[in-house]
Write an enzyme that holds these catalytic residues in place. Structure first.
Site, PDB file in Angstrom:
ATOM      1  N   CYS A 151       0.758  -1.126   0.123  1.00  0.00           N
ATOM      2  CA  CYS A 151      -0.048   0.159   0.238  1.00  0.00           C
ATOM      3  C   CYS A 151       0.862   1.355  -0.078  1.00  0.00           C
ATOM      4  O   CYS A 151       1.361   1.680   0.941  1.00  0.00           O
ATOM      5  CB  CYS A 151      -0.883   0.101   1.276  1.00  0.00           C
ATOM      6  SG  CYS A 151      -1.755  -1.490   1.393  1.00  0.00           S
ATOM      7  N   GLU A 199      -2.221   6.729  -2.881  1.00  0.00           N
ATOM      8  CA  GLU A 199      -3.369   7.322  -2.158  1.00  0.00           C
ATOM      9  C   GLU A 199      -3.980   7.881  -3.426  1.00  0.00           C
ATOM     10  O   GLU A 199      -3.589   8.205  -4.470  1.00  0.00           O
ATOM     11  CB  GLU A 199      -2.736   8.326  -1.359  1.00  0.00           C
ATOM     12  CG  GLU A 199      -1.717   7.383  -0.137  1.00  0.00           C
ATOM     13  CD  GLU A 199      -1.489   8.505   1.042  1.00  0.00           C
ATOM     14  OE1 GLU A 199      -1.674   9.815   1.118  1.00  0.00           O
ATOM     15  OE2 GLU A 199      -0.852   7.784   2.064  1.00  0.00           O
ATOM     16  N   GLY A 212      -4.569  11.060  -3.989  1.00  0.00           N
ATOM     17  CA  GLY A 212      -3.849  12.391  -4.318  1.00  0.00           C
ATOM     18  C   GLY A 212      -2.476  11.985  -4.492  1.00  0.00           C
ATOM     19  O   GLY A 212      -1.702  13.025  -5.210  1.00  0.00           O
ATOM     20  N   SER A 213      -1.910  10.909  -4.531  1.00  0.00           N
ATOM     21  CA  SER A 213      -0.554  10.776  -4.949  1.00  0.00           C
ATOM     22  C   SER A 213      -0.164   9.250  -5.460  1.00  0.00           C
ATOM     23  O   SER A 213      -0.438   8.216  -4.761  1.00  0.00           O
ATOM     24  CB  SER A 213       0.448  11.134  -3.622  1.00  0.00           C
ATOM     25  OG  SER A 213       0.151  10.116  -2.467  1.00  0.00           O
ATOM     26  N   PHE A 217      -6.248   2.289  -4.860  1.00  0.00           N
ATOM     27  CA  PHE A 217      -5.797   1.293  -6.112  1.00  0.00           C
ATOM     28  C   PHE A 217      -5.017  -0.127  -5.460  1.00  0.00           C
ATOM     29  O   PHE A 217      -4.031  -0.479  -6.154  1.00  0.00           O
ATOM     30  CB  PHE A 217      -4.807   1.829  -7.057  1.00  0.00           C
ATOM     31  CG  PHE A 217      -5.377   2.789  -7.869  1.00  0.00           C
ATOM     32  CD1 PHE A 217      -6.232   2.423  -9.107  1.00  0.00           C
ATOM     33  CD2 PHE A 217      -5.030   4.182  -7.737  1.00  0.00           C
ATOM     34  CE1 PHE A 217      -6.729   3.526  -9.872  1.00  0.00           C
ATOM     35  CE2 PHE A 217      -5.194   5.162  -8.550  1.00  0.00           C
ATOM     36  CZ  PHE A 217      -6.264   4.779  -9.839  1.00  0.00           C
ATOM     37  N   ILE A 218      -5.517  -0.358  -4.314  1.00  0.00           N
ATOM     38  CA  ILE A 218      -4.680  -1.610  -3.738  1.00  0.00           C
ATOM     39  C   ILE A 218      -4.929  -2.970  -4.171  1.00  0.00           C
ATOM     40  O   ILE A 218      -6.279  -3.450  -3.923  1.00  0.00           O
ATOM     41  CB  ILE A 218      -4.454  -1.335  -2.186  1.00  0.00           C
ATOM     42  CG1 ILE A 218      -4.124  -0.074  -1.757  1.00  0.00           C
ATOM     43  CG2 ILE A 218      -3.785  -2.456  -1.437  1.00  0.00           C
ATOM     44  CD1 ILE A 218      -2.939   0.291  -2.143  1.00  0.00           C
ATOM     45  N   GLY A 222      12.761  -4.885  -8.228  1.00  0.00           N
ATOM     46  CA  GLY A 222      12.468  -6.164  -8.322  1.00  0.00           C
ATOM     47  C   GLY A 222      11.070  -6.356  -9.134  1.00  0.00           C
ATOM     48  O   GLY A 222      10.938  -7.103  -9.888  1.00  0.00           O
ATOM     49  N   GLY A 223      10.262  -5.482  -8.275  1.00  0.00           N
ATOM     50  CA  GLY A 223       8.596  -5.530  -8.842  1.00  0.00           C
ATOM     51  C   GLY A 223       8.679  -5.331 -10.256  1.00  0.00           C
ATOM     52  O   GLY A 223       7.788  -5.688 -11.184  1.00  0.00           O
ATOM     53  N   GLU A 266       3.734   0.007 -10.780  1.00  0.00           N
ATOM     54  CA  GLU A 266       5.253  -0.083 -10.468  1.00  0.00           C
ATOM     55  C   GLU A 266       6.088   1.150 -10.931  1.00  0.00           C
ATOM     56  O   GLU A 266       7.372   0.892 -11.192  1.00  0.00           O
ATOM     57  CB  GLU A 266       5.841  -1.377 -10.954  1.00  0.00           C
ATOM     58  CG  GLU A 266       4.903  -2.712 -10.915  1.00  0.00           C
ATOM     59  CD  GLU A 266       4.961  -3.177  -9.233  1.00  0.00           C
ATOM     60  OE1 GLU A 266       5.818  -2.516  -8.522  1.00  0.00           O
ATOM     61  OE2 GLU A 266       4.337  -4.294  -8.920  1.00  0.00           O
TER      62      GLU A 266
HETATM   63  C1  LIG Z   1      -4.996  -2.024 -11.472  1.00  0.00           C
HETATM   64  C2  LIG Z   1      -4.062  -1.295 -10.618  1.00  0.00           C
HETATM   65  C3  LIG Z   1      -3.580  -1.870  -9.453  1.00  0.00           C
HETATM   66  C4  LIG Z   1      -2.654  -1.153  -8.725  1.00  0.00           C
HETATM   67  N1  LIG Z   1      -1.899  -1.405  -7.535  1.00  0.00           N
HETATM   68  C5  LIG Z   1      -1.412  -0.983  -6.588  1.00  0.00           C
HETATM   69  C6  LIG Z   1      -0.952  -1.674  -5.566  1.00  0.00           C
HETATM   70  O1  LIG Z   1      -1.433  -2.700  -5.123  1.00  0.00           O
HETATM   71  N2  LIG Z   1      -0.470  -0.914  -4.437  1.00  0.00           N
HETATM   72  C7  LIG Z   1      -0.214   0.398  -4.705  1.00  0.00           C
HETATM   73  O2  LIG Z   1       0.415   1.085  -3.803  1.00  0.00           O
HETATM   74  N3  LIG Z   1      -0.493   1.097  -6.068  1.00  0.00           N
HETATM   75  C8  LIG Z   1      -1.125   0.401  -6.795  1.00  0.00           C
HETATM   76  N4  LIG Z   1      -1.500   0.717  -8.126  1.00  0.00           N
HETATM   77  C9  LIG Z   1      -1.476   2.429  -8.236  1.00  0.00           C
HETATM   78  C10 LIG Z   1      -0.276   2.578  -9.394  1.00  0.00           C
HETATM   79  O3  LIG Z   1       0.890   2.289  -8.566  1.00  0.00           O
HETATM   80  C11 LIG Z   1      -0.589   4.044  -9.932  1.00  0.00           C
HETATM   81  O4  LIG Z   1      -1.796   4.235 -10.515  1.00  0.00           O
HETATM   82  C12 LIG Z   1       0.533   4.727 -10.456  1.00  0.00           C
HETATM   83  O5  LIG Z   1       1.883   4.529  -9.916  1.00  0.00           O
HETATM   84  C13 LIG Z   1       0.351   5.917 -11.106  1.00  0.00           C
HETATM   85  O6  LIG Z   1       0.050   6.709 -10.175  1.00  0.00           O
HETATM   86  P1  LIG Z   1      -1.570   7.744 -10.538  1.00  0.00           P
HETATM   87  O7  LIG Z   1      -2.613   6.750 -11.025  1.00  0.00           O
HETATM   88  O8  LIG Z   1      -1.883   8.504  -9.390  1.00  0.00           O
HETATM   89  O9  LIG Z   1      -0.992   8.564 -11.656  1.00  0.00           O
HETATM   90  P2  LIG Z   1      -0.268  10.240 -11.595  1.00  0.00           P
HETATM   91  O10 LIG Z   1       0.915  10.107 -10.803  1.00  0.00           O
HETATM   92  O11 LIG Z   1      -1.529  11.058 -11.477  1.00  0.00           O
HETATM   93  O12 LIG Z   1      -0.122  10.296 -13.336  1.00  0.00           O
HETATM   94  C14 LIG Z   1      -1.016  10.908 -14.122  1.00  0.00           C
HETATM   95  C15 LIG Z   1       0.025  10.820 -15.599  1.00  0.00           C
HETATM   96  O13 LIG Z   1       0.776  11.853 -15.586  1.00  0.00           O
HETATM   97  C16 LIG Z   1       2.402  11.221 -15.795  1.00  0.00           C
HETATM   98  N5  LIG Z   1       3.160  11.938 -14.634  1.00  0.00           N
HETATM   99  C17 LIG Z   1       3.098  12.043 -13.417  1.00  0.00           C
HETATM  100  N6  LIG Z   1       4.243  12.794 -12.916  1.00  0.00           N
HETATM  101  C18 LIG Z   1       5.216  12.822 -14.065  1.00  0.00           C
HETATM  102  C19 LIG Z   1       6.145  13.425 -14.152  1.00  0.00           C
HETATM  103  N7  LIG Z   1       7.049  13.940 -13.260  1.00  0.00           N
HETATM  104  N8  LIG Z   1       6.836  13.524 -15.555  1.00  0.00           N
HETATM  105  C20 LIG Z   1       5.986  13.026 -16.599  1.00  0.00           C
HETATM  106  N9  LIG Z   1       4.928  12.277 -16.429  1.00  0.00           N
HETATM  107  C21 LIG Z   1       4.323  12.369 -15.302  1.00  0.00           C
HETATM  108  C22 LIG Z   1       2.026   9.735 -15.424  1.00  0.00           C
HETATM  109  O14 LIG Z   1       2.947   8.988 -16.101  1.00  0.00           O
HETATM  110  C23 LIG Z   1       0.665   9.485 -16.025  1.00  0.00           C
HETATM  111  O15 LIG Z   1       0.711   9.396 -17.319  1.00  0.00           O
HETATM  112  C24 LIG Z   1      -2.296   0.195  -8.902  1.00  0.00           C
HETATM  113  C25 LIG Z   1      -2.861   0.767 -10.117  1.00  0.00           C
HETATM  114  C26 LIG Z   1      -3.895   0.090 -10.793  1.00  0.00           C
HETATM  115  C27 LIG Z   1      -4.402   0.704 -11.976  1.00  0.00           C
END
Ligand SMILES: Cc1cc2nc3c(=O)[nH]c(=O)nc-3n(C[C@H](O)[C@H](O)[C@H](O)COP(=O)(O)OP(=O)(O)OC[C@H]3O[C@@H](n4cnc5c(N)ncnc54)[C@H](O)[C@@H]3O)c2cc1C
Length: 379
Positions: free
Chosen positions: A123, A126, A128-129, A155-156, A239-240, A362
């Site tokens: 986890c 969030e 917002g992040s 999204f966990i 690794g993930g 990831e």
């Molecule tokens: C099915 C699914 C399962 C998941 N499982 C887990 C889980 O088990 N545990 C967990 O912790 N999370 C999980 N996630 C969350 C996932 O890791 C996040 O969705 C991902 O990291 C992107 O974050 P965000 O969705 O907030 O997108 P945002 O961070 O809001 O990004 C939106 C867009 O902006 C781009 N962007 C953001 N910052 C920059 C930058 N500095 N430069 C260029 N482009 C940028 C991104 O690449 C993306 O295209 C899961 C997500 C999904 C969809």
């Protein structure tokens, strides 16, 4: 330089492949429809040593290399990338505990995690992040007994399904140094879950928000040291990323293999469609791209195994390249199936849906490019 797999590595791949074909592939569509993976599956994977692939043998894991682990995920994804990717998350959490937890926590948590009686979720994200994970807001206030958690994780994977949650929470200042990692057992008062997310792919995995409302955990549930949680979370991600890339690779290979068979059967204009040279060239391109992806992935895994200084960069590059290649290949496979590729019975559309998210999680593939570019510019 030796590119061949050892006999042991070949045996690991074959064991995972055989298990996947017998115990996962026949059920993958049903599990997708049901939106869940039967919990009984996990102990069987635990018995094969797949619950702690690169957890040390001292802690009850298999003590394999990262390269070995990619073979397992590649092989299992040939049956179902959604199931394989879920196992990757469990492994990532288990490794964090093995690498950074106290002996007491390891002794308490790892035995059941290694048999997969306990399924682990990660986890970090969030509402917002996501990409800017260090901006997380879930708060853990220190009390006399331990910590009180408040906040929401989004999204966990395994939310409301897993037995133990490894959560990154804020115990201190803003930014990465104020983040700690803690464990929360299912059933802890103040832990609750959002509704099941309705997703494009990975539909057999339940995904939910994880909510903490005055959720109290004992101090013993702090993983490692306070303020180090972000570092631990990022250490797990190299690794993930390899594992997720391996999931794209295995699934795309399955797509290509079944497309080859389909094209030999399907006739148009008086011959099987694999006789059209334009389509043969597409098959050749897919083969070239997947072999390149495989080699790149294994090189990145080798870098991580050998502690190469540029391992993180290579893991990021491989994750970006292999997940995008995998998605392009399965999309082409769908096209080569014509209208049948669009039907669930042929299994290709599920691969297209399942692999899409590998470019997002990831660390998104934009963030992978950020990691690579930063290292290039730092020189
Ligand atoms: C099915 C699914 C399962 C998941 N499982 C887990 C889980 O088990 N545990 C967990 O912790 N999370 C999980 N996630 C969350 C996932 O890791 C996040 O969705 C991902 O990291 C992107 O974050 P965000 O969705 O907030 O997108 P945002 O961070 O809001 O990004 C939106 C867009 O902006 C781009 N962007 C953001 N910052 C920059 C930058 N500095 N430069 C260029 N482009 C940028 C991104 O690449 C993306 O295209 C899961 C997500 C999904 C969809």
């Amino acid at each position: 330089m030796d590119f061949a797999l050892t006999e042991e590595q070949t045996a690991i791949f074959e064991m995972a492949y055989a298990f996947g074909q017998e115990h996962i592939a026949p059920h993958a569509r049903d599990w997708e429809a049901q939106g869940t993976i039967p919990k009984e599956l996990w102990p069987q994977l635990g018995e094969l040593g797949f619950a702690g692939l690169y957890v040390s043998e001292d802690s009850g894991g298999s003590g394999l290399s990262r390269l070995d682990a990619t073979l397992v995920f590649e092989a299992l994804s040939m049956a179902c990338p959604s199931v394989a990717a879920f196992l990757s998350i469990h492994n990532m959490c288990a490794k964090m505990i093995d690498a950074f937890a106290s002996d007491a926590m390891k002794a308490r948590v790892l035995p059941k995690a290694m048999t997969m009686e306990t399924v682990l979720s990660y986890c970090l994200t969030e509402p917002g992040s996501g990409s800017d994970a260090a901006a997380l807001k879930t708060r853990a206030e220190r009390t006399n007994e331990g910590y009180t958690l408040n906040g929401t994780k989004a999204f966990i994977s395994g939310g409301g399904y897993s037995d133990l949650y490894v959560a990154m929470v804020r115990t201190g200042e803003d930014g990465p140094k104020g983040v700690s990692a803690v464990l929360i057992e299912d059933g802890t008062p103040g832990l609750s879950f959002g509704g099941l997310e309705d997703k494009m792919g990975w539909r057999s995995q339940p995904t939910r928000q994880v909510q903490f409302d005055d959720c109290k955990i004992p101090v013993d549930n702090l993983l490692g040291e306070e303020g180090q949680g972000f570092k631990y979370a990022m250490a797990g991600l190299d690794g993930g990323r390899l594992n997720i890339a391996a999931c794209s690779l295995g699934a795309a290979q399955t797509g290509l293999t079944s497309t080859l068979a389909y094209m030999a059967e399907r006739k148009a204009f008086g011959k099987s469609i694999d006789q059209f040279q334009a389509l043969q060239f597409r098959l050749a391109d897919m083969e070239i791209e997947l072999q390149a992806a495989r080699t790149f992935l294994r090189q990145a895994a080798w870098k991580l195994d050998t502690g190469a200084p540029d391992a993180t960069k290579f893991c990021a590059m491989a994750k970006k390249f292999v997940t995008e290649t995998g998605s392009q290949v399965v999309d082409q496979c769908l096209q080569l199936h014509g209208g049948y590729g669009y039907l669930a019975d042929y299994g290709i559309e599920k691969l297209v849906r399942d692999l899409r998210v590998h470019q997002i999680l990831e660390g998104t593939n934009e963030i992978m490019r950020l990691i690579v570019a930063r290292q290039m510019l730092a020189r």
